[in-house]
Design a protein around this motif. Structure first.
Motif, PDB file in Angstrom:
ATOM      1  N   ALA A 122       0.865  -1.185   0.000  1.00  0.00           N
ATOM      2  CA  ALA A 122       0.000   0.000   0.000  1.00  0.00           C
ATOM      3  C   ALA A 122       0.897   1.230   0.000  1.00  0.00           C
ATOM      4  O   ALA A 122       2.112   1.130   0.205  1.00  0.00           O
ATOM      5  CB  ALA A 122      -0.899  -0.007   1.222  1.00  0.00           C
ATOM      6  N   ALA A 123       0.295   2.386  -0.249  1.00  0.00           N
ATOM      7  CA  ALA A 123       1.090   3.616  -0.316  1.00  0.00           C
ATOM      8  C   ALA A 123       0.209   4.805   0.047  1.00  0.00           C
ATOM      9  O   ALA A 123      -1.024   4.733  -0.040  1.00  0.00           O
ATOM     10  CB  ALA A 123       1.642   3.798  -1.730  1.00  0.00           C
ATOM     11  N   VAL A 124       0.852   5.897   0.442  1.00  0.00           N
ATOM     12  CA  VAL A 124       0.101   7.091   0.808  1.00  0.00           C
ATOM     13  C   VAL A 124       0.771   8.321   0.187  1.00  0.00           C
ATOM     14  O   VAL A 124       1.993   8.379   0.080  1.00  0.00           O
ATOM     15  CB  VAL A 124      -0.024   7.209   2.352  1.00  0.00           C
ATOM     16  CG1 VAL A 124       1.306   7.460   3.004  1.00  0.00           C
ATOM     17  CG2 VAL A 124      -1.015   8.259   2.759  1.00  0.00           C
ATOM     18  N   THR A 125      -0.058   9.291  -0.243  1.00  0.00           N
ATOM     19  CA  THR A 125       0.478  10.503  -0.885  1.00  0.00           C
ATOM     20  C   THR A 125       0.606  11.627   0.137  1.00  0.00           C
ATOM     21  O   THR A 125       0.133  11.528   1.257  1.00  0.00           O
ATOM     22  CB  THR A 125      -0.460  11.015  -1.987  1.00  0.00           C
ATOM     23  OG1 THR A 125      -1.669  11.496  -1.370  1.00  0.00           O
ATOM     24  CG2 THR A 125      -0.774   9.946  -3.007  1.00  0.00           C
ATOM     25  N   GLU A 126       1.189  12.711  -0.338  1.00  0.00           N
ATOM     26  CA  GLU A 126       1.165  13.944   0.451  1.00  0.00           C
ATOM     27  C   GLU A 126      -0.309  14.367   0.632  1.00  0.00           C
ATOM     28  O   GLU A 126      -1.173  13.978  -0.158  1.00  0.00           O
ATOM     29  CB  GLU A 126       1.916  15.038  -0.309  1.00  0.00           C
ATOM     30  CG  GLU A 126       1.293  15.348  -1.664  1.00  0.00           C
ATOM     31  CD  GLU A 126       2.135  16.295  -2.499  1.00  0.00           C
ATOM     32  OE1 GLU A 126       2.883  17.092  -1.930  1.00  0.00           O
ATOM     33  OE2 GLU A 126       2.026  16.240  -3.730  1.00  0.00           O
ATOM     34  N   PRO A 127      -0.588  15.174   1.683  1.00  0.00           N
ATOM     35  CA  PRO A 127      -1.980  15.600   1.876  1.00  0.00           C
ATOM     36  C   PRO A 127      -2.375  16.702   0.889  1.00  0.00           C
ATOM     37  O   PRO A 127      -1.565  17.570   0.579  1.00  0.00           O
ATOM     38  CB  PRO A 127      -1.984  16.134   3.315  1.00  0.00           C
ATOM     39  CG  PRO A 127      -0.565  16.363   3.686  1.00  0.00           C
ATOM     40  CD  PRO A 127       0.307  15.602   2.749  1.00  0.00           C
ATOM     41  N   VAL A 128      -3.602  16.594   0.403  1.00  0.00           N
ATOM     42  CA  VAL A 128      -4.149  17.650  -0.470  1.00  0.00           C
ATOM     43  C   VAL A 128      -5.560  17.977   0.017  1.00  0.00           C
ATOM     44  O   VAL A 128      -6.102  17.280   0.874  1.00  0.00           O
ATOM     45  CB  VAL A 128      -4.193  17.205  -1.956  1.00  0.00           C
ATOM     46  CG1 VAL A 128      -2.797  17.130  -2.538  1.00  0.00           C
ATOM     47  CG2 VAL A 128      -4.907  15.864  -2.115  1.00  0.00           C
ATOM     48  N   LYS A 129      -6.129  19.038  -0.548  1.00  0.00           N
ATOM     49  CA  LYS A 129      -7.480  19.436  -0.127  1.00  0.00           C
ATOM     50  C   LYS A 129      -8.455  18.276  -0.308  1.00  0.00           C
ATOM     51  O   LYS A 129      -8.302  17.499  -1.254  1.00  0.00           O
ATOM     52  CB  LYS A 129      -7.975  20.582  -1.016  1.00  0.00           C
ATOM     53  CG  LYS A 129      -7.531  21.929  -0.592  1.00  0.00           C
ATOM     54  CD  LYS A 129      -8.312  22.940  -1.399  1.00  0.00           C
ATOM     55  CE  LYS A 129      -7.831  24.333  -1.089  1.00  0.00           C
ATOM     56  NZ  LYS A 129      -8.371  25.308  -2.038  1.00  0.00           N
ATOM     57  N   PRO A 130      -9.488  18.204   0.525  1.00  0.00           N
ATOM     58  CA  PRO A 130     -10.456  17.111   0.344  1.00  0.00           C
ATOM     59  C   PRO A 130     -11.130  17.201  -1.024  1.00  0.00           C
ATOM     60  O   PRO A 130     -11.623  18.259  -1.398  1.00  0.00           O
ATOM     61  CB  PRO A 130     -11.483  17.361   1.452  1.00  0.00           C
ATOM     62  CG  PRO A 130     -10.856  18.322   2.390  1.00  0.00           C
ATOM     63  CD  PRO A 130      -9.801  19.072   1.646  1.00  0.00           C
ATOM     64  N   PHE A 131     -11.061  16.124  -1.800  1.00  0.00           N
ATOM     65  CA  PHE A 131     -11.777  16.120  -3.086  1.00  0.00           C
ATOM     66  C   PHE A 131     -12.423  14.765  -3.360  1.00  0.00           C
ATOM     67  O   PHE A 131     -13.221  14.630  -4.273  1.00  0.00           O
ATOM     68  CB  PHE A 131     -10.830  16.477  -4.251  1.00  0.00           C
ATOM     69  CG  PHE A 131      -9.871  15.373  -4.603  1.00  0.00           C
ATOM     70  CD1 PHE A 131      -8.686  15.227  -3.913  1.00  0.00           C
ATOM     71  CD2 PHE A 131     -10.174  14.467  -5.616  1.00  0.00           C
ATOM     72  CE1 PHE A 131      -7.804  14.199  -4.220  1.00  0.00           C
ATOM     73  CE2 PHE A 131      -9.296  13.432  -5.926  1.00  0.00           C
ATOM     74  CZ  PHE A 131      -8.107  13.298  -5.231  1.00  0.00           C
ATOM     75  N   LEU A 132     -12.091  13.767  -2.543  1.00  0.00           N
ATOM     76  CA  LEU A 132     -12.594  12.414  -2.810  1.00  0.00           C
ATOM     77  C   LEU A 132     -13.341  11.937  -1.573  1.00  0.00           C
ATOM     78  O   LEU A 132     -12.725  11.598  -0.568  1.00  0.00           O
ATOM     79  CB  LEU A 132     -11.402  11.494  -3.106  1.00  0.00           C
ATOM     80  CG  LEU A 132     -11.729  10.040  -3.415  1.00  0.00           C
ATOM     81  CD1 LEU A 132     -12.529   9.936  -4.712  1.00  0.00           C
ATOM     82  CD2 LEU A 132     -10.437   9.224  -3.542  1.00  0.00           C
ATOM     83  N   SER A 133     -14.658  11.931  -1.668  1.00  0.00           N
ATOM     84  CA  SER A 133     -15.386  11.595  -0.441  1.00  0.00           C
ATOM     85  C   SER A 133     -15.803  10.128  -0.414  1.00  0.00           C
ATOM     86  O   SER A 133     -16.331   9.658   0.577  1.00  0.00           O
ATOM     87  CB  SER A 133     -16.616  12.495  -0.291  1.00  0.00           C
ATOM     88  OG  SER A 133     -17.417  12.343  -1.421  1.00  0.00           O
TER      89      SER A 133
END
Ligand code: PYC
Length: 431
Positions: free
Chosen positions: A276-287
């Motif tokens: 698994a992997a995780v990205t940097e945080p970005v504004k909420p866009f995927l609910s």
């Protein structure tokens, strides 16, 4: 083992963890005073009523429900590392009950119910967010399976339906739903009660509640052997000394076969890494949680804004928990097929956990040929979402000696009797 009372009553000796007021929060924030430890470091006793091997969500949930529902508190949970260091801290925290078989749907639905009140039950914010779960279909065969699952789900009273590409677009505007894409989206199984939860919080909430009830949580305590004489379990040997116990429960993932072998019980399980992997945080866009079995990818956005991605299990059996470049490359390619606008997002880190796969993709729960030796293993890629119901039912089995209806189909004997519970079609990704 006899239970001693009912849930949460003081009659069964169950103590709730301490509650803190808003005033305590401010005081701890403004002073150098430390929060009290959430669970104790206890001396290892030479005997316990129940020894649970594995300090992940399953082991800790079993300990919690033994205490909370049955008044059984002379329990040790043993982990060779720190609690939650295995699959419980390595999964992608997806919760759902849109399975394929009636047995699976009923079982995982009870888990969703327990998750929905878990924060209040444990007095610990587990951040359960029922934001909806989409499984995309890119070809006729997957659309057929989604319809099949939707029908079984509805028959079991679960909110789940097949929707078209326009409805998918309305839920996830960033998704490429064009009919001209390489893998056009023909439809999706939409499951509104599905969502995500904060996995560490679930581990810590169960540990704190179990500890408050008197359970001993022993970290850095490796089980090195299981003592069985005359067909009955007598206890375990550990890196910190022997423990005698009439009940030993294998709640491990990754090492399920190793621990069961110590008791002389063979398990039809092969172990594969899942990355698994995780990205940097970005504004909420995927609910919504989005899954594509064809593209081998699932993604959700955490409350911190990071995107959490996963894919299929690795191709070879292994106990390695290292990330690989092949995984990252494949994942990036597949994600961009679905959401091309994510091209500039940076990955922060990747990791792997171990999945114990059974031949039918359902778990192995219940009694074994060794009296007093119970198993809650073989979770494949479904373990985290099942923790509350697994803990509740295993505790019931240990306390009453009767197999709860919800887990009767998942017994070890099904592999010799030919009663498989085929859940491959409910997997988020190919295996
Ligand atoms: O079954 O939802 C699932 C799942 C997601 C990641 C691994 N399994």
């Amino acid at each position: 083992m006899r239970g001693r009372g009912s849930r949460n009553g003081s009659a069964n000796g169950y103590r709730r963890p301490a509650r803190y007021s808003a005033f305590d929060l401010v005081r701890h924030g403004l002073t150098a005073e430390h929060w009290p430890r959430a669970w104790r470091n206890c001396e290892l006793k030479p005997t316990y009523d129940v020894v649970i091997v594995g300090g992940g969500v399953h082991g800790l949930a079993t300990a919690h429900y033994l205490a909370a529902n049955h008044g059984i508190t002379d329990v040790a949970v043993l982990d060779k590392g720190y609690i939650g260091s295995g699959g419980s801290g390595r999964n992608t925290a997806i919760i759902r009950s849109n399975y394929l078989t009636p047995e699976g749907v009923r079982f995982y639905d009870r888990s969703v119910q327990l998750y929905s009140t878990l924060a209040a039950d444990l007095n610990y914010n587990v951040m359960f967010s029922q934001r909806g779960h989409l499984t995309l279909a890119h070809n006729d065969a997957s659309l057929r399976t989604m319809r099949w699952r939707a029908e079984v789900n509805k028959l079991e009273g679960i909110d789940s339906e097949v929707i078209g590409p326009d409805e998918v677009k309305a839920l996830v505007p960033f998704m490429d739903t064009s009919p001209h894409s390489r893998y056009p989206i023909l439809g999706a199984l939409y499951h509104p009660p599905g969502g995500i939860v904060r996995h560490d919080a679930v581990v810590w909430g169960y540990a704190r509640a179990a500890d408050a009830a008197g359970v001993h949580v022993h970290q850095n305590t490796e089980v090195t052997g299981i003592d069985v004489t005359a067909g009955r379990v007598r206890g375990v040997r550990t890196s910190r000394g022997p423990i005698s116990a009439p009940v030993v429960v294998n709640c491990t993932a990754g090492w399920a076969t190793l621990i069961s072998d110590m008791a002389g019980v063979r398990m039809p399980i092969s172990t594969f890494p899942l990355q698994a992997a995780v990205t940097e945080p970005v504004k909420p866009f995927l609910s919504t949680v989005v899954v594509s079995g064809t593209l081998h990818v699932y993604v959700s956005q955490t409350d911190r804004g990071e995107l959490v991605f996963g894919a299929s299990v690795d191709e070879f059996t292994s106990y390695s928990m290292r990330g690989s470049l092949e995984f990252t490359e494949g994942l990036a390619g597949h994600v961009l097929e679905l959401m091309p606008s994510l091209a500039k997002l940076r990955l922060l880190r990747q990791w792997a956990g171990l999945c114990d796969m059974t031949p039918d993709y359902s778990p192995i729960m219940g009694v074994t040929p060794v009296d007093g030796f119970y198993v809650d293993v073989g979770w494949g890629t479904y373990g985290f979402k099942a923790a509350p119901v697994a803990g509740e039912t295993m505790a019931q089995l240990i306390a009453t000696g009767r197999v709860p209806e919800l887990i009767a189909a998942f017994d070890l004997a099904r592999f010799t009797d030919g009663r498989l519970v085929g859940e491959k079609g409910a997997a988020s990704v190919g295996h």
